[in-house]
Design an enzyme around this catalytic site. Structure first.
Site, mmCIF file in Angstrom:
data_model
loop_
_atom_site.group_PDB
_atom_site.id
_atom_site.type_symbol
_atom_site.label_atom_id
_atom_site.label_comp_id
_atom_site.label_asym_id
_atom_site.label_seq_id
_atom_site.Cartn_x
_atom_site.Cartn_y
_atom_site.Cartn_z
ATOM 1 N N LYS A 90 0.847 -1.223 -0.004
ATOM 2 C CA LYS A 90 0.136 -0.037 -0.069
ATOM 3 C C LYS A 90 0.792 1.238 0.032
ATOM 4 C CE LYS A 90 -4.491 0.753 0.203
ATOM 5 N NZ LYS A 90 -5.626 -0.060 -0.296
ATOM 6 N N GLY A 190 -21.465 6.013 4.432
ATOM 7 C CA GLY A 190 -20.582 6.399 3.275
ATOM 8 C C GLY A 190 -21.079 5.950 2.162
ATOM 9 N N VAL A 191 -21.668 6.805 1.334
ATOM 10 C CA VAL A 191 -22.346 6.662 -0.177
ATOM 11 C C VAL A 191 -21.569 7.211 -1.197
ATOM 12 C CG1 VAL A 191 -24.668 5.841 0.841
ATOM 13 C CG2 VAL A 191 -23.939 8.271 0.480
ATOM 14 N N GLY A 192 -20.238 7.085 -1.197
ATOM 15 C CA GLY A 192 -19.304 7.541 -2.181
ATOM 16 C C GLY A 192 -19.158 6.524 -3.212
ATOM 17 N N LYS A 193 -17.744 6.209 -3.540
ATOM 18 C CA LYS A 193 -17.355 5.495 -4.569
ATOM 19 C C LYS A 193 -18.188 4.114 -4.656
ATOM 20 C CE LYS A 193 -12.578 6.895 -5.739
ATOM 21 N NZ LYS A 193 -11.259 6.296 -5.520
ATOM 22 N N VAL A 194 -17.916 3.376 -3.369
ATOM 23 C CA VAL A 194 -18.756 2.097 -3.314
ATOM 24 C C VAL A 194 -20.234 2.004 -2.800
ATOM 25 C CG1 VAL A 194 -18.398 -0.402 -2.278
ATOM 26 C CG2 VAL A 194 -16.216 1.132 -3.072
ATOM 27 N N GLY A 195 -20.316 2.770 -2.072
ATOM 28 C CA GLY A 195 -21.662 2.796 -1.201
ATOM 29 C C GLY A 195 -22.601 3.084 -2.090
#
Length: 366
Positions: A90, A190-195
Site C-alpha cells: 500500500k 458512506g455512499v461515495g465510490k462504493v456505497g
C-alpha cells in the site's frame, strides 16, 4: 532541524512486531512537486505486492507510516483470501489532494513506484482516481486502475460493491437461512465510490436502506435517485443506533468498529467496504460476545483488487465478476471455520490467509 522524537516514533512503528514485519518500506520525497509518500510492502510470498494509493491529509508523518503499514498488511490477507497470486502493499501520499494534487506530483510518485522494479503494483484508493492512475502510468508500467482508453479496467468500485453484496448474502444465509436481503434493513455509512453502487444492489434485492455521509451532496444524490426505500440520518452515530437495523455496512474510512461503537450497535451483522474496520485487536471478540456476526472486511471488499489484478493480464469484466461472486462461498467458509474452531470470523479468516502465505513461502524455499 530534524525532529528526533518524530523519527524515533516512525522507526518504532516500522519495527514493532504487531505492526511491523514488512519486507520493505520506502519513504519518498520530491520537493519540486511537494510529494511526500510512504510505500509499504508487507509480503511478496504469493507474488508482487498489490494495493492502492491513498491520498490523505495525515496529522503527522508517523500517522501516515502507521496507516501505510496497516493497509499493506491488510492487502496481504485480502489478496490471499481472494485467491490472487499477489502479496500485499500500500502507498499513502501525505497532503490534501484538493490542495496539492498535481500532474507533476503524480508523475514524481510514479517514478518512485517504478524504481521498485515491479515489487509493488499500485492502483486507486481514497483520494485517488482513474484519471490519476493514467498520469502515474506515464512513468510506471506497474499501475492498474487506469481508464479503458489507456488500457485499463476503469472504476474498480463497481466490483467492490458487488463483492460486499455477496458477503451480505452469505451473512444472511448463515444467520437467517436465506441468501436474500429482501425485507431486511441495511445501514450504509458512506455512499461515495462504493456505497452508492451497494445501494443499487440492495434496492434491487428488495432491502430497505438507511444512509449517511459527511458529504451532503452524496446523500442528496442517492435520495433523488431512490425516492422510495432509502432514507437518510444525520451521522454515523445515529445510524448505528437506528432501531430495526439488520446489517451495518461501514463504507468510509477505517476504525468504524471500536470501543464506543460496538456496545451501541443495533445491527446483527456488520459487512461493509471500508478497510481496517476493527479499531484494535479484541474488537472482533467484543462483536462475537454481543452476538454480532462480522464479515471480515478484507474478504468481502476484495472485488476491486480482483479487478485491478485482472487488468495486468488483459481485463475481462465477466471473468472478474465471476471471481468476485466467489466471495459468497469464501465468506460462508470463514463462518464455518470460525464455528468449528470456536473463534471469531476475523480470526478464522486470518488463519486461512496465513496458511496460504506460509505454504507459498515454504514452496519458494525448497
Amino acid at each position: 532541524m530534524t525532529d528526533v522524537t518524530g523519527a524515533s516514533d516512525v522507526l518504532q512503528t516500522l519495527f514493532r512486531s504487531e505492526q511491523g514485519g514488512h519486507e520493505q518500506v520506502v519513504l519518498c520525497q520530491d520537493r519540486a512537486s511537494g510529494l511526500k509518500a510512504v510505500i509499504a510492502i508487507h509480503s511478496t510470498a504469493l507474488g508482487p505486492a498489490l494495493g492502492g494509493t491513498r491520498f490523505y491529509p495525515y496529522a503527522s508523518e508517523a500517522e501516515a507510516v502507521a496507516d501505510a503499514l496497516n493497509l499493506a498488511r491488510g492487502m496481504s490477507y485480502k489478496n490471499a483470501m481472494a485467491g490472487l497470486d499477489h502479496g500485499g502493499g500500500k502507498a499513502v501520499i501525505i497532503g490534501n489532494p484538493e490542495q496539492i494534487k498535481s500532474e507533476e506530483l503524480l508523475l514524481a510518485y510514479g517514478r518512485f513506484v517504478a524504481s521498485l522494479g515491479g515489487r509493488y503494483v499500485t492502483a486507486c484508493d481514497v483520494g485517488t482516481y482513474v484519471a490519476d492512475m493514467d498520469v502515474v502510468a506515464r512513468e510506471c508500467r506497474w499501475t492498474t486502475g487506469r481508464s479503458p482508453e489507456n488500457g485499463g479496467a476503469g472504476d474498480s468500485s463497481v466490483l467492490t460493491a458487488f463483492g460486499v453484496f455477496q458477503g451480505m448474502r452469505a451473512s444472511a444465509q448463515h444467520l437467517w437461512g436465506d441468501p436474500t436481503l429482501r425485507g431486511r434493513r441495511v445501514g450504509i455509512a458512506g455512499v461515495g465510490k462504493v456505497g452508492r453502487h451497494l445501494v443499487e444492489h440492495l434496492r434491487k434485492d428488495g432491502a430497505e436502506v438507511v444512509i449517511t455521509d459527511v458529504r451532503e451532496e452524496s446523500v442528496r444524490a442517492i435520495l433523488e435517485q431512490y425516492p422510495t426505500g432509502v432514507t437518510a440520518v444525520a451521522d454515523t452515530d445515529t445510524l448505528i443506533r437506528t432501531e430495526g437495523l439488520d446489517i451495518y455496512a461501514p463504507c468510509a474510512l477505517g476504525g468504524a468498529l471500536n470501543d464506543d461503537s460496538v456496545p451501541v450497535l443495533t445491527a446483527e451483522v456488520v459487512c461493509g467496504a471500508a478497510n481496517n474496520q476493527l479499531a484494535h485487536p479484541g474488537v472482533e471478540k467484543d462483536l462475537a460476545d454481543r452476538g454480532i456476526l462480522y464479515a471480515p472486511d478484507y474478504v468481502v471488499n476484495a472485488g476491486g483488487v480482483i479487478q485491478v489484478a485482472d487488468e495486468l493480464h488483459g481485463f475481462d469484466f465477466d471473468r472478474c465478476k465471476a471471481k468476485a461472486a466467489k466471495i459468497f462461498d469464501t465468506t460462508l467458509a470463514i463462518f464455518a471455520r470460525a464455528k468449528d474452531d470456536g473463534i471469531p470470523p476475523a480470526a478464522a479468516a486470518d488463519r486461512i490467509a496465513e496458511q496460504r502465505m506460509a505454504e507459498a513461502r515454504a514452496t519458494r524455499t525448497r
